[in-house]
Design a protein around this motif. Structure first.
Motif, mmCIF file in Angstrom:
data_model
loop_
_atom_site.group_PDB
_atom_site.id
_atom_site.type_symbol
_atom_site.label_atom_id
_atom_site.label_comp_id
_atom_site.label_asym_id
_atom_site.label_seq_id
_atom_site.Cartn_x
_atom_site.Cartn_y
_atom_site.Cartn_z
ATOM 1 N N ASN A 102 14.124 7.972 1.476
ATOM 2 C CA ASN A 102 14.017 6.426 2.048
ATOM 3 C C ASN A 102 12.923 5.585 0.696
ATOM 4 O OD1 ASN A 102 12.244 4.149 3.381
ATOM 5 N ND2 ASN A 102 13.140 5.204 5.036
ATOM 6 N N LEU A 103 13.355 4.727 0.234
ATOM 7 C CA LEU A 103 13.134 3.790 -0.525
ATOM 8 C C LEU A 103 11.755 2.753 -0.603
ATOM 9 C CD1 LEU A 103 16.275 2.069 -2.516
ATOM 10 C CD2 LEU A 103 14.293 4.039 -3.611
ATOM 11 N N LEU A 104 11.383 2.778 1.266
ATOM 12 C CA LEU A 104 10.402 1.981 0.900
ATOM 13 C C LEU A 104 9.397 3.527 1.006
ATOM 14 C CD1 LEU A 104 11.098 -0.754 3.838
ATOM 15 C CD2 LEU A 104 10.298 -0.897 1.431
ATOM 16 N N ASP A 105 9.087 4.509 1.426
ATOM 17 C CA ASP A 105 8.299 5.571 1.253
ATOM 18 C C ASP A 105 8.168 5.994 -0.411
ATOM 19 O OD1 ASP A 105 6.486 7.685 2.385
ATOM 20 O OD2 ASP A 105 8.531 9.569 1.660
ATOM 21 N N GLU A 106 9.182 5.911 -0.837
ATOM 22 C CA GLU A 106 9.001 6.175 -2.358
ATOM 23 C C GLU A 106 7.541 4.997 -3.537
ATOM 24 O OE1 GLU A 106 12.333 9.118 -4.356
ATOM 25 O OE2 GLU A 106 12.634 6.639 -4.189
ATOM 26 N N LEU A 107 8.361 3.860 -2.841
ATOM 27 C CA LEU A 107 7.700 2.727 -2.636
ATOM 28 C C LEU A 107 6.442 2.449 -2.696
ATOM 29 C CD1 LEU A 107 7.700 -0.565 -4.363
ATOM 30 C CD2 LEU A 107 7.842 -1.115 -2.553
ATOM 31 N N LYS A 108 5.757 3.615 -1.635
ATOM 32 C CA LYS A 108 4.250 3.630 -0.892
ATOM 33 C C LYS A 108 4.006 4.881 -1.911
ATOM 34 C CE LYS A 108 1.794 5.262 2.869
ATOM 35 N NZ LYS A 108 2.453 5.501 4.257
ATOM 36 N N ARG A 109 4.878 5.639 -2.503
ATOM 37 C CA ARG A 109 4.632 6.942 -3.262
ATOM 38 C C ARG A 109 3.983 6.357 -4.542
ATOM 39 N NH1 ARG A 109 7.849 11.274 -2.856
ATOM 40 N NH2 ARG A 109 9.300 10.149 -1.276
ATOM 41 N N PHE A 110 4.747 5.287 -5.344
ATOM 42 C CA PHE A 110 4.898 5.222 -6.385
ATOM 43 C C PHE A 110 3.443 4.171 -6.241
ATOM 44 C CE2 PHE A 110 5.782 1.101 -9.431
ATOM 45 C CZ PHE A 110 5.559 1.579 -10.598
ATOM 46 N N ARG A 111 3.008 3.096 -5.445
ATOM 47 C CA ARG A 111 2.441 2.683 -5.475
ATOM 48 C C ARG A 111 0.858 3.310 -4.686
ATOM 49 N NH1 ARG A 111 5.345 -2.888 -3.249
ATOM 50 N NH2 ARG A 111 5.522 -3.519 -5.381
ATOM 51 N N SER A 112 0.572 4.280 -4.398
ATOM 52 C CA SER A 112 -0.639 5.849 -4.951
ATOM 53 C C SER A 112 -0.720 5.861 -5.862
ATOM 54 C CB SER A 112 -0.660 6.000 -4.026
ATOM 55 O OG SER A 112 0.619 7.369 -4.190
ATOM 56 N N LEU A 113 -0.117 5.774 -7.456
ATOM 57 C CA LEU A 113 -0.656 6.212 -8.035
ATOM 58 C C LEU A 113 -1.278 5.377 -8.707
ATOM 59 C CD1 LEU A 113 2.782 7.489 -9.667
ATOM 60 C CD2 LEU A 113 1.668 8.662 -8.642
ATOM 61 N N SER A 114 -2.293 5.717 -9.742
ATOM 62 C CA SER A 114 -3.072 4.981 -10.300
ATOM 63 C C SER A 114 -1.541 4.610 -11.829
ATOM 64 C CB SER A 114 -4.652 5.373 -11.282
ATOM 65 O OG SER A 114 -3.782 6.453 -12.219
ATOM 66 N N GLU A 115 -2.998 3.199 -12.693
ATOM 67 C CA GLU A 115 -1.804 3.073 -13.996
ATOM 68 C C GLU A 115 -2.084 4.495 -14.720
ATOM 69 O OE1 GLU A 115 -0.294 0.606 -14.573
ATOM 70 O OE2 GLU A 115 -0.177 -0.289 -12.351
ATOM 71 N N ARG A 116 -2.761 4.910 -14.995
ATOM 72 C CA ARG A 116 -2.957 5.872 -16.191
ATOM 73 C C ARG A 116 -1.213 7.221 -15.173
ATOM 74 N NH1 ARG A 116 -3.976 7.279 -21.265
ATOM 75 N NH2 ARG A 116 -5.967 6.512 -21.170
#
Length: 190
Positions: free
Chosen positions: A110-124
């Protein structure tokens, strides 16, 4: 062992807890023992089949035989492993099961789930994960960023755990889907 390999693992006390708490929309596989409290793995597989549950199942047991292995595979299990666990056969079985689930989902979760996981990442973590997706080794990334290889490995493992992926090819697909999704939805907030 699975956590050490970077997998996000959820354990359940018994089959009833699994039936109550599992998230079938989540990418992954189910690892069942034949003998479990309250219900056998074979009974749970039958219930899941009746519910049209599509997540791949791997049986892992010390109490199996050839007939049982054949039957579980006929009933839809994707692998049957004997205890004690042999990492050289078990880990590839888990990887194949997850790839089977990913393919069943059309190559993406699910792309919204992937987006949530992406946004959980720090910039580094994003920076390092994108470099891994581009095919750079930890040593090359460390040299590019002027940090230690150990630091790169730390951020790399944290990122892979958060986004539930393991290989550079999976990461490349993940970042491409995120880029396409964000470009198509620039004016919306998620």
């Amino acid at each position: 062992m699975l956590k050490c390999e970077g997998y996000d693992v959820i354990s359940f006390a018994d089959p009833k807890a699994f039936l109550a708490g599992d998230m079938p929309s989540r990418l992954g596989c189910v690892i069942l023992d034949v003998r479990m409290p309250g219900m056998s793995g074979l009974e749970l597989q039958e219930i899941l089949t009746g519910r049209a549950y599509e997540c791949p199942i791997i049986f892992l047991t010390a109490h199996g035989d050839i007939d049982m292995a054949v039957q579980t595979m006929r009933d839809g299990a994707c692998d049957f492993q004997q205890k004690p666990i042999k990492p050289d056969t078990f880990l590839p079985a888990v990887s194949r099961a997850i790839e089977k689930d990913r393919a069943r989902r059309g190559g993406a979760t699910n792309l919204l789930d992937e987006l949530k996981r992406f946004r959980s990442l720090s910039e580094r973590e994003k920076e390092i994960a994108e470099k891994v997706a581009q095919g750079f080794t930890s040593q090359q990334i460390a040299e590019q960023l002027g940090i230690s290889k150990r630091t790169v490995d730390h951020y790399r493992m944290a990122a892979l755990t958060k986004i539930e992926l393991r290989t550079p090819a999976e990461l490349a697909g993940f970042f491409e889907r995120i880029r396409v999704f964000l470009a198509a939805h620039e004016s919306q907030t998620f």
